[in-house]
Design a protein around this motif. Structure first.
Motif, PDB file in Angstrom:
ATOM      1  N   ILE A 181      10.241 -51.955 -34.636  1.00 49.99           N
ATOM      2  CA  ILE A 181       9.555 -51.564 -33.857  1.00 49.99           C
ATOM      3  C   ILE A 181      10.222 -51.406 -32.203  1.00 49.99           C
ATOM      4  O   ILE A 181      11.998 -50.917 -32.570  1.00 49.99           O
ATOM      5  CB  ILE A 181       9.292 -52.898 -33.495  1.00 49.99           C
ATOM      6  CG1 ILE A 181       7.404 -53.207 -32.291  1.00 49.99           C
ATOM      7  CG2 ILE A 181       9.971 -54.241 -32.414  1.00 49.99           C
ATOM      8  CD1 ILE A 181       6.739 -54.682 -31.885  1.00 49.99           C
ATOM      9  N   THR A 182       9.956 -50.446 -31.645  1.00 59.36           N
ATOM     10  CA  THR A 182      10.566 -50.114 -30.780  1.00 59.36           C
ATOM     11  C   THR A 182      10.207 -51.613 -28.972  1.00 59.36           C
ATOM     12  O   THR A 182       9.597 -51.858 -29.009  1.00 59.36           O
ATOM     13  CB  THR A 182      10.196 -48.795 -29.741  1.00 59.36           C
ATOM     14  OG1 THR A 182       8.364 -49.189 -29.072  1.00 59.36           O
ATOM     15  CG2 THR A 182       9.515 -47.527 -30.855  1.00 59.36           C
ATOM     16  N   PRO A 183      11.593 -51.175 -28.274  1.00 61.06           N
ATOM     17  CA  PRO A 183      11.201 -52.026 -27.398  1.00 61.06           C
ATOM     18  C   PRO A 183      10.247 -51.698 -26.362  1.00 61.06           C
ATOM     19  O   PRO A 183       9.400 -52.522 -25.872  1.00 61.06           O
ATOM     20  CB  PRO A 183      12.494 -51.794 -26.705  1.00 61.06           C
ATOM     21  CG  PRO A 183      13.327 -51.594 -27.416  1.00 61.06           C
ATOM     22  CD  PRO A 183      13.164 -50.135 -28.407  1.00 61.06           C
ATOM     23  N   LYS A 184       9.807 -50.726 -26.126  1.00 60.18           N
ATOM     24  CA  LYS A 184       8.771 -50.614 -25.435  1.00 60.18           C
ATOM     25  C   LYS A 184       6.937 -51.356 -26.038  1.00 60.18           C
ATOM     26  O   LYS A 184       6.139 -52.118 -25.882  1.00 60.18           O
ATOM     27  CB  LYS A 184       8.342 -49.222 -24.691  1.00 60.18           C
ATOM     28  CG  LYS A 184       9.481 -48.821 -23.777  1.00 60.18           C
ATOM     29  CD  LYS A 184       8.663 -46.926 -24.027  1.00 60.18           C
ATOM     30  CE  LYS A 184       9.702 -46.662 -22.589  1.00 60.18           C
ATOM     31  NZ  LYS A 184       9.382 -45.174 -22.381  1.00 60.18           N
ATOM     32  N   ASN A 267      12.218 -57.754 -23.730  1.00 61.46           N
ATOM     33  CA  ASN A 267      12.382 -57.792 -25.266  1.00 61.46           C
ATOM     34  C   ASN A 267      13.676 -57.418 -25.050  1.00 61.46           C
ATOM     35  O   ASN A 267      14.310 -56.269 -24.596  1.00 61.46           O
ATOM     36  CB  ASN A 267      11.121 -56.383 -25.632  1.00 61.46           C
ATOM     37  CG  ASN A 267      10.175 -57.306 -25.433  1.00 61.46           C
ATOM     38  OD1 ASN A 267       9.091 -57.626 -25.946  1.00 61.46           O
ATOM     39  ND2 ASN A 267       8.990 -57.103 -24.297  1.00 61.46           N
ATOM     40  N   ILE A 268      14.875 -58.198 -25.584  1.00 64.80           N
ATOM     41  CA  ILE A 268      16.059 -57.400 -25.883  1.00 64.80           C
ATOM     42  C   ILE A 268      16.440 -57.536 -27.439  1.00 64.80           C
ATOM     43  O   ILE A 268      16.305 -58.462 -28.160  1.00 64.80           O
ATOM     44  CB  ILE A 268      16.952 -58.016 -25.020  1.00 64.80           C
ATOM     45  CG1 ILE A 268      16.441 -58.344 -23.361  1.00 64.80           C
ATOM     46  CG2 ILE A 268      18.369 -57.607 -25.200  1.00 64.80           C
ATOM     47  CD1 ILE A 268      17.362 -59.283 -22.268  1.00 64.80           C
ATOM     48  N   PHE A 269      16.560 -56.254 -28.160  1.00 61.50           N
ATOM     49  CA  PHE A 269      16.945 -56.397 -29.099  1.00 61.50           C
ATOM     50  C   PHE A 269      19.277 -55.356 -28.950  1.00 61.50           C
ATOM     51  O   PHE A 269      19.163 -54.248 -28.691  1.00 61.50           O
ATOM     52  CB  PHE A 269      16.542 -55.257 -30.305  1.00 61.50           C
ATOM     53  CG  PHE A 269      15.150 -55.712 -29.885  1.00 61.50           C
ATOM     54  CD1 PHE A 269      14.470 -55.460 -31.412  1.00 61.50           C
ATOM     55  CD2 PHE A 269      13.853 -55.214 -28.682  1.00 61.50           C
ATOM     56  CE1 PHE A 269      13.513 -55.850 -31.482  1.00 61.50           C
ATOM     57  CE2 PHE A 269      13.086 -55.550 -28.544  1.00 61.50           C
ATOM     58  CZ  PHE A 269      12.856 -55.645 -30.231  1.00 61.50           C
ATOM     59  N   VAL A 270      19.683 -56.301 -29.535  1.00 64.98           N
ATOM     60  CA  VAL A 270      20.672 -56.517 -29.712  1.00 64.98           C
ATOM     61  C   VAL A 270      20.960 -55.899 -31.061  1.00 64.98           C
ATOM     62  O   VAL A 270      21.000 -56.426 -32.377  1.00 64.98           O
ATOM     63  CB  VAL A 270      22.007 -57.209 -29.419  1.00 64.98           C
ATOM     64  CG1 VAL A 270      23.177 -56.671 -29.896  1.00 64.98           C
ATOM     65  CG2 VAL A 270      21.615 -58.141 -27.904  1.00 64.98           C
ATOM     66  N   THR A 271      21.442 -54.407 -31.615  1.00 69.21           N
ATOM     67  CA  THR A 271      21.555 -54.495 -32.972  1.00 69.21           C
ATOM     68  C   THR A 271      22.549 -53.262 -33.397  1.00 69.21           C
ATOM     69  O   THR A 271      23.734 -52.838 -32.430  1.00 69.21           O
ATOM     70  CB  THR A 271      20.731 -52.337 -32.836  1.00 69.21           C
ATOM     71  OG1 THR A 271      18.558 -53.317 -32.205  1.00 69.21           O
ATOM     72  CG2 THR A 271      20.440 -51.625 -34.419  1.00 69.21           C
ATOM     73  N   ASN A 272      23.010 -52.888 -34.606  1.00 72.07           N
ATOM     74  CA  ASN A 272      24.745 -52.597 -35.111  1.00 72.07           C
ATOM     75  C   ASN A 272      25.989 -52.957 -34.368  1.00 72.07           C
ATOM     76  O   ASN A 272      26.460 -52.050 -33.616  1.00 72.07           O
ATOM     77  CB  ASN A 272      24.323 -51.398 -34.606  1.00 72.07           C
ATOM     78  CG  ASN A 272      23.439 -50.907 -36.014  1.00 72.07           C
ATOM     79  OD1 ASN A 272      23.178 -51.424 -37.296  1.00 72.07           O
ATOM     80  ND2 ASN A 272      22.675 -49.466 -35.855  1.00 72.07           N
ATOM     81  N   SER A 273      25.923 -54.571 -34.131  1.00 70.01           N
ATOM     82  CA  SER A 273      26.859 -54.945 -33.067  1.00 70.01           C
ATOM     83  C   SER A 273      28.248 -55.577 -33.668  1.00 70.01           C
ATOM     84  O   SER A 273      28.419 -56.009 -35.346  1.00 70.01           O
ATOM     85  CB  SER A 273      26.201 -56.292 -32.167  1.00 70.01           C
ATOM     86  OG  SER A 273      27.047 -57.022 -31.675  1.00 70.01           O
TER      87      SER A 273
END
Length: 300
Positions: A181-184, A267-273
């Motif tokens: 999904i996109t954050p928006k 909405n906060i997505f922490v990705t490829n961390s």
């Protein structure tokens, strides 16, 4: 006289816009300082003050949801309940064969030999407890992931992809990226739900899933991590495994957070961390606290 009036009106509008832009900018700058120092892609969307204040970072990126997708799946199930095709009271038989190992499942832990649960109980396990087996039971009941996507297409909701079950994601690492999904779009989804736009759900179904979201206890160090005790947060988390290279594709939390005089969508997505689990969760907690402080001060 007319020209003077028009000039004054335009000046007021201009100054109002400038004030608006300047008030949200300090929050953005504080968030950017957090984001800039982390070895991760961070997607953020925030909407508050009756949609007058909006902020996004990587807001249009396709980011893996992991268990965040259990919320839209629950909405699709409840739409079938509202149509009379399913019932929250109907009984669902869960066999021992349904209880796959090596996956997060409070249902399996409580009922290792199988059980019979109502649909409402399965939804609660799936959303509040983030039960992976419960999620796949709901998808099976609907007729697969395509049925979920069809539901969202039917309400003209875009920028979401739900292609894989929990079992499929556990079998192949890259499959998790098919559920995005996109954050928006996540903010749009929460707005649709909270304000019940397009008559998304019946009052009964809306109240039911609101309670379930409010009782979500997973990821308490994320959106809720640094907020004042007792703050109402209706949310859904999502978490991936970390691979052998120390890469974590998803540590997420989306929700509706209440201040003393209002609420906001975050909405906060922490990705490829490449950061630790503690750091990933702290990123979310720090941003949520900055946002809470901003809206609490603004709405006094």
């Amino acid at each position: 006289m007319i020209k003077t009036f028009r000039f004054t009106t335009l000046l007021i509008l201009y100054l109002s816009c400038q004030t608006f832009a300047q008030t949200i900018e300090p929050l953005r700058q504080k968030i950017q300082k957090i984001v800039a120092t982390k070895n991760a892609t961070i997607g953020i969307s925030i909407i508050g003050n009756n949609a007058k204040d909006t902020l996004s970072i990587n807001g249009d990126k396709h980011l893996p949801m992991q268990s965040v997708y259990k919320f839209p799946i629950a909405l699709a199930v409840l739409s079938e309940v509202d149509k009379g095709k399913l019932s929250l009271n109907q009984k669902i038989n869960i066999t021992k064969e349904d209880l796959h190992q090596n996956t997060w499942s409070p249902i399996r832990e409580k009922y290792p030999n199988g059980t019979t649960l109502s649909l409402s109980e399965v939804i609660k396990y799936t959303v509040s407890d983030s039960d992976n087996i419960g999620c796949d039971i709901l998808l099976k009941l609907l007729g697969g992931t395509k049925k979920v996507e069809d539901y969202f297409y039917s309400i003209n909701f875009k920028n979401i992809s739900i292609k894989a079950t929990e079992e499929e994601m556990h079998k192949e690492w890259n499959v998790q990226f098919q559920n995005w999904i996109t954050p928006k779009a996540a903010s749009e989804l929460l707005e649709l739900f909270y304000y019940n736009k397009k008559k998304l759900l019946s009052k009964e179904s809306h109240n039911f899933i609101w309670k379930v979201m409010s009782e979500t206890w997973t990821g308490n160090k994320r959106l809720k991590g640094k907020l004042p005790i007792g703050t109402i947060v209706a949310h859904k988390t999502g978490t991936s495994d970390t691979n052998s290279e120390g890469l974590t594709p998803a540590v997420n939390d989306i929700g509706i957070v209440f201040t003393k005089n209002g609420h906001f969508f975050i909405n906060i997505f922490v990705t490829n961390s490449k950061e630790s689990t503690e750091t990933n969760e702290k990123i979310i907690a720090d941003i949520a606290k900055l946002t809470w402080d901003y809206f609490e001060a603004k709405n006094k």
